[in-house]
Write an enzyme that holds these catalytic residues in place. Sequence first.
Site, PDB file in Angstrom:
ATOM      1  N   SER A 123      -5.360  13.274   3.715  1.00 46.90           N
ATOM      2  CA  SER A 123      -6.718  13.057   4.243  1.00 46.90           C
ATOM      3  C   SER A 123      -6.669  12.340   5.582  1.00 46.90           C
ATOM      4  O   SER A 123      -5.659  11.754   5.938  1.00 46.90           O
ATOM      5  CB  SER A 123      -7.487  12.173   3.257  1.00 46.90           C
ATOM      6  OG  SER A 123      -6.792  10.966   3.095  1.00 46.90           O
ATOM      7  N   THR A 166       4.166   2.827  -3.943  1.00 47.61           N
ATOM      8  CA  THR A 166       4.943   2.638  -2.718  1.00 47.61           C
ATOM      9  C   THR A 166       6.195   1.850  -3.075  1.00 47.61           C
ATOM     10  O   THR A 166       6.103   0.820  -3.758  1.00 47.61           O
ATOM     11  CB  THR A 166       4.078   1.872  -1.695  1.00 47.61           C
ATOM     12  OG1 THR A 166       2.846   2.577  -1.549  1.00 47.61           O
ATOM     13  CG2 THR A 166       4.758   1.754  -0.350  1.00 47.61           C
ATOM     14  N   GLU A 195      -1.790  -2.513   2.750  1.00 47.08           N
ATOM     15  CA  GLU A 195      -2.434  -1.377   3.424  1.00 47.08           C
ATOM     16  C   GLU A 195      -3.667  -0.904   2.670  1.00 47.08           C
ATOM     17  O   GLU A 195      -4.544  -0.278   3.256  1.00 47.08           O
ATOM     18  CB  GLU A 195      -1.477  -0.174   3.538  1.00 47.08           C
ATOM     19  CG  GLU A 195      -0.360  -0.336   4.534  1.00 47.08           C
ATOM     20  CD  GLU A 195       0.910  -0.841   3.895  1.00 47.08           C
ATOM     21  OE1 GLU A 195       0.810  -1.676   2.963  1.00 47.08           O
ATOM     22  OE2 GLU A 195       1.992  -0.419   4.320  1.00 47.08           O
ATOM     23  N   ASN A 196      -3.708  -1.135   1.369  1.00 45.16           N
ATOM     24  CA  ASN A 196      -4.849  -0.666   0.582  1.00 45.16           C
ATOM     25  C   ASN A 196      -5.871  -1.760   0.323  1.00 45.16           C
ATOM     26  O   ASN A 196      -6.802  -1.575  -0.454  1.00 45.16           O
ATOM     27  CB  ASN A 196      -4.359  -0.056  -0.744  1.00 45.16           C
ATOM     28  CG  ASN A 196      -3.698   1.293  -0.514  1.00 45.16           C
ATOM     29  OD1 ASN A 196      -3.984   1.954   0.477  1.00 45.16           O
ATOM     30  ND2 ASN A 196      -2.810   1.694  -1.398  1.00 45.16           N
ATOM     31  N   ASP A 201      -8.233   3.160  -1.857  1.00 47.28           N
ATOM     32  CA  ASP A 201      -7.236   4.172  -2.212  1.00 47.28           C
ATOM     33  C   ASP A 201      -7.037   4.294  -3.716  1.00 47.28           C
ATOM     34  O   ASP A 201      -6.084   3.740  -4.283  1.00 47.28           O
ATOM     35  CB  ASP A 201      -5.901   3.905  -1.513  1.00 47.28           C
ATOM     36  CG  ASP A 201      -4.972   5.105  -1.659  1.00 47.28           C
ATOM     37  OD1 ASP A 201      -5.418   6.126  -2.215  1.00 47.28           O
ATOM     38  OD2 ASP A 201      -3.807   5.017  -1.236  1.00 47.28           O
ATOM     39  N   LYS A 223      -1.176  -2.918  -2.397  1.00 48.11           N
ATOM     40  CA  LYS A 223      -0.325  -3.326  -1.259  1.00 48.11           C
ATOM     41  C   LYS A 223      -1.264  -3.662  -0.108  1.00 48.11           C
ATOM     42  O   LYS A 223      -2.443  -3.258  -0.112  1.00 48.11           O
ATOM     43  CB  LYS A 223       0.640  -2.196  -0.869  1.00 48.11           C
ATOM     44  CG  LYS A 223      -0.044  -0.897  -0.491  1.00 48.11           C
ATOM     45  CD  LYS A 223       0.952   0.160  -0.052  1.00 48.11           C
ATOM     46  CE  LYS A 223       0.255   1.469   0.262  1.00 48.11           C
ATOM     47  NZ  LYS A 223       1.147   2.505   0.749  1.00 48.11           N
ATOM     48  N   SER A 246      -1.904  10.738   3.001  1.00 49.35           N
ATOM     49  CA  SER A 246      -0.984  11.858   2.818  1.00 49.35           C
ATOM     50  C   SER A 246      -1.738  13.184   2.728  1.00 49.35           C
ATOM     51  O   SER A 246      -1.169  14.230   2.989  1.00 49.35           O
ATOM     52  CB  SER A 246      -0.096  11.639   1.601  1.00 49.35           C
ATOM     53  OG  SER A 246      -0.847  11.123   0.546  1.00 49.35           O
ATOM     54  N   ASP A 282      -1.297   1.254  -6.780  1.00 51.62           N
ATOM     55  CA  ASP A 282      -0.823   1.232  -5.388  1.00 51.62           C
ATOM     56  C   ASP A 282      -1.371   0.012  -4.645  1.00 51.62           C
ATOM     57  O   ASP A 282      -1.863   0.110  -3.520  1.00 51.62           O
ATOM     58  CB  ASP A 282      -1.206   2.542  -4.683  1.00 51.62           C
ATOM     59  CG  ASP A 282      -0.285   2.843  -3.498  1.00 51.62           C
ATOM     60  OD1 ASP A 282       0.736   2.140  -3.341  1.00 51.62           O
ATOM     61  OD2 ASP A 282      -0.572   3.787  -2.736  1.00 51.62           O
ATOM     62  N   SER A 295     -17.788   1.586   4.896  1.00 51.15           N
ATOM     63  CA  SER A 295     -16.900   1.426   6.046  1.00 51.15           C
ATOM     64  C   SER A 295     -16.377  -0.008   6.134  1.00 51.15           C
ATOM     65  O   SER A 295     -17.151  -0.964   6.094  1.00 51.15           O
ATOM     66  CB  SER A 295     -17.687   1.769   7.317  1.00 51.15           C
ATOM     67  OG  SER A 295     -16.875   1.575   8.422  1.00 51.15           O
TER      68      SER A 295
HETATM   69  N1  ATP Z   1     -13.439   2.785   3.670  1.00 53.35           N
HETATM   70  C1  ATP Z   1     -12.607   2.674   4.685  1.00 53.35           C
HETATM   71  N2  ATP Z   1     -12.956   1.971   5.787  1.00 53.35           N
HETATM   72  C2  ATP Z   1     -12.105   1.852   6.822  1.00 53.35           C
HETATM   73  N3  ATP Z   1     -10.887   2.394   6.844  1.00 53.35           N
HETATM   74  C3  ATP Z   1     -10.494   3.117   5.790  1.00 53.35           C
HETATM   75  C4  ATP Z   1     -11.325   3.301   4.664  1.00 53.35           C
HETATM   76  N4  ATP Z   1     -10.661   4.036   3.745  1.00 53.35           N
HETATM   77  C5  ATP Z   1      -9.474   4.306   4.287  1.00 53.35           C
HETATM   78  N5  ATP Z   1      -9.364   3.759   5.511  1.00 53.35           N
HETATM   79  C6  ATP Z   1      -8.201   3.842   6.403  1.00 53.35           C
HETATM   80  O1  ATP Z   1      -7.786   5.170   6.466  1.00 53.35           O
HETATM   81  C7  ATP Z   1      -6.415   5.290   6.126  1.00 53.35           C
HETATM   82  C8  ATP Z   1      -6.240   6.539   5.274  1.00 53.35           C
HETATM   83  O2  ATP Z   1      -6.842   6.307   4.031  1.00 53.35           O
HETATM   84  P1  ATP Z   1      -6.626   7.237   2.784  1.00 53.35           P
HETATM   85  O3  ATP Z   1      -7.327   6.651   1.632  1.00 53.35           O
HETATM   86  O4  ATP Z   1      -6.951   8.610   3.176  1.00 53.35           O
HETATM   87  O5  ATP Z   1      -5.099   7.303   2.581  1.00 53.35           O
HETATM   88  P2  ATP Z   1      -3.993   6.197   2.322  1.00 53.35           P
HETATM   89  O6  ATP Z   1      -4.470   5.297   1.294  1.00 53.35           O
HETATM   90  O7  ATP Z   1      -3.565   5.526   3.595  1.00 53.35           O
HETATM   91  O8  ATP Z   1      -2.770   7.082   1.975  1.00 53.35           O
HETATM   92  P3  ATP Z   1      -2.372   7.920   0.720  1.00 53.35           P
HETATM   93  O9  ATP Z   1      -3.476   8.850   0.405  1.00 53.35           O
HETATM   94  O10 ATP Z   1      -1.195   8.592   1.267  1.00 53.35           O
HETATM   95  O11 ATP Z   1      -2.081   6.910  -0.342  1.00 53.35           O
HETATM   96  C9  ATP Z   1      -6.061   4.012   5.400  1.00 53.35           C
HETATM   97  O12 ATP Z   1      -4.756   3.614   5.728  1.00 53.35           O
HETATM   98  C10 ATP Z   1      -7.082   3.008   5.852  1.00 53.35           C
HETATM   99  O13 ATP Z   1      -6.567   2.207   6.878  1.00 53.35           O
END
Ligand code: ATP
Length: 516
Positions: A61, A219, A176-177, A190, A174, A59, A172, A128
């Site tokens: 980044s 969420t 996705e995280n 996250d 889920k 949201s 959070d 990563s």
């Molecule tokens: N360390 C990482 N390695 C690979 N992909 C990543 C990593 N961290 C985040 N991502 C990917 O980047 C996306 C964005 O991550 P970010 O932490 O910025 O926000 P988010 O968790 O999706 O959303 P929000 O900040 O809205 O809760 C994630 O959905 C994830 O798929």
Amino acid sequence: MAVGAEMEKEFESKLRLQQQQQGTKQQAMQRANSIAFRAPQEQFAIDDFELGKMYGTGSYSKVVRAKKKDTGNVYALKIMDKKFITKENKISYVKLERIVLDQLDHPGIIRLFFTFQDTYSLYMALESCEGGELFDQIIRKGRLSEDEARFYAAEVVDALEYLHGLGLIHRDIKPENLLLTSDGHIKLADFGSVKPIKDTPLTVLPNSTAEKACTFVGTAAYIPPEVLNSCPATYSNDLWALGCTLYQMLSGSSPFKDASEWLIFQRIMARDLHFPDYFSDKARDLIDQLLDVDPTKRPGWSSYASLKGHPFFRGIDWKNLRHTPSPKLVSESNKNEEEEEQDPVWNLTHVGSGGSDSGNGAGSSAGTTSNQQAASTPNGGHNGSGGAAPSSSDAYPHLSHLASIDSFDSRWQEFLEPGEAIVMISKLKKIQKITNKKVQLLLTDKPKLICVDPSKMQAKCNIIWSDDPNCLSVQCTSPSHFKICTPKKVISFEDSKERAAQWKMAIEALQNRRFN
Ligand SMILES: Nc1ncnc2c1ncn2[C@@H]1O[C@H](COP(=O)(O)OP(=O)(O)OP(=O)(O)O)[C@@H](O)[C@H]1O
């Protein structure tokens, strides 16, 4: 240069203002600012990195794969626009995520290596996760086997035990995280919503432990009923979300999934929970306990022994988790090949025939599950795919040849209103300034254009146009490229199957229909 300096000044002065407004918190904030970070604040510049693919956007980044040119080390670089986070009042979230991640040291939690900044952006160099999100594995596989789910759930439990032991609530949890390393192990990510409890041994921002009536974070589909009832956050919030996540791994769909947040909340409050027949008794029992409306009855609340000792986890070697062979990852490229084969076929025979065959066949198990659940809710607001299509093809036969078998895929029904039918649907690339995004574009007979992020099954934009055809126009710039222009924005798409003209024709046919 002058603009940049100005922006930097504005960011710093807003930060100062927020600190002053927080009165006594200021001193503690300064203390937090001055602690020695394990992950150093470096003097790097973005040019020191070779940027690769975009991992995703949050949201506030975007996260990009970045290779440090001198060392060759690869990171997930989280890039945050200073102006945006200042404007959106996200500074405290960013700082808390930074300070908390800095102190965490667990193989199941994403590692922060260093941070740096420039005039416009803040950067966090994270470990990563080349395996992507667990969410994508669930989507690609339809659903996970019980062995796979057990493995992932155990790794999450292990990370949560560590986190809760340090007095942190993630808030959070889920799929996705839950990110995956290239060798298929879970990393919890996250920490933007993390909540430290009062007695946390960690150094945190002073206001972050304050007991307020519940701040609504997280969420919708994973929020426990007590949070909807405004109770303050507890560790048990994460246990409920773990229950939802385990259910989703095993079924392909979260347990309270529905067409809108409001409907989801209704189902959570009513604990409208149904288990598919194929869940084992052990899985069903664990999820049932984790989804107890009483937060103190969830296993893991008083001790992790009751959670880890649950029969579902029998056979898990808790001490050796990270050395246990992980489930095989399904890669995006495999999926794409499969998808390419099934890409929309302009198929007259499926249109207006009720579509029930196609509907049942085309839905993934995830979609089927969610559809069944939705159908069971009183306010479901969902159409069976068989109900939606005829209304379009019967009323506007000149459009029917544009529908494809994809329109009967039950997955898309959740984006429709009752009686609304899909006229045209296709997987497209949305052309954006920095990156292109794969989207599923749905044209409905409302008429409405719905742009869905298929990996997250989220509607990214709805374009409902009024009776005035001038409100929306379509321009084809090549056989595969077209632009949808509204007074507010222009959205560009690429259709690899060169159907730009068909999109234009379908949209214009719906526009003309209104004046016939
Ligand atoms: N360390 C990482 N390695 C690979 N992909 C990543 C990593 N961290 C985040 N991502 C990917 O980047 C996306 C964005 O991550 P970010 O932490 O910025 O926000 P988010 O968790 O999706 O959303 P929000 O900040 O809205 O809760 C994630 O959905 C994830 O798929």
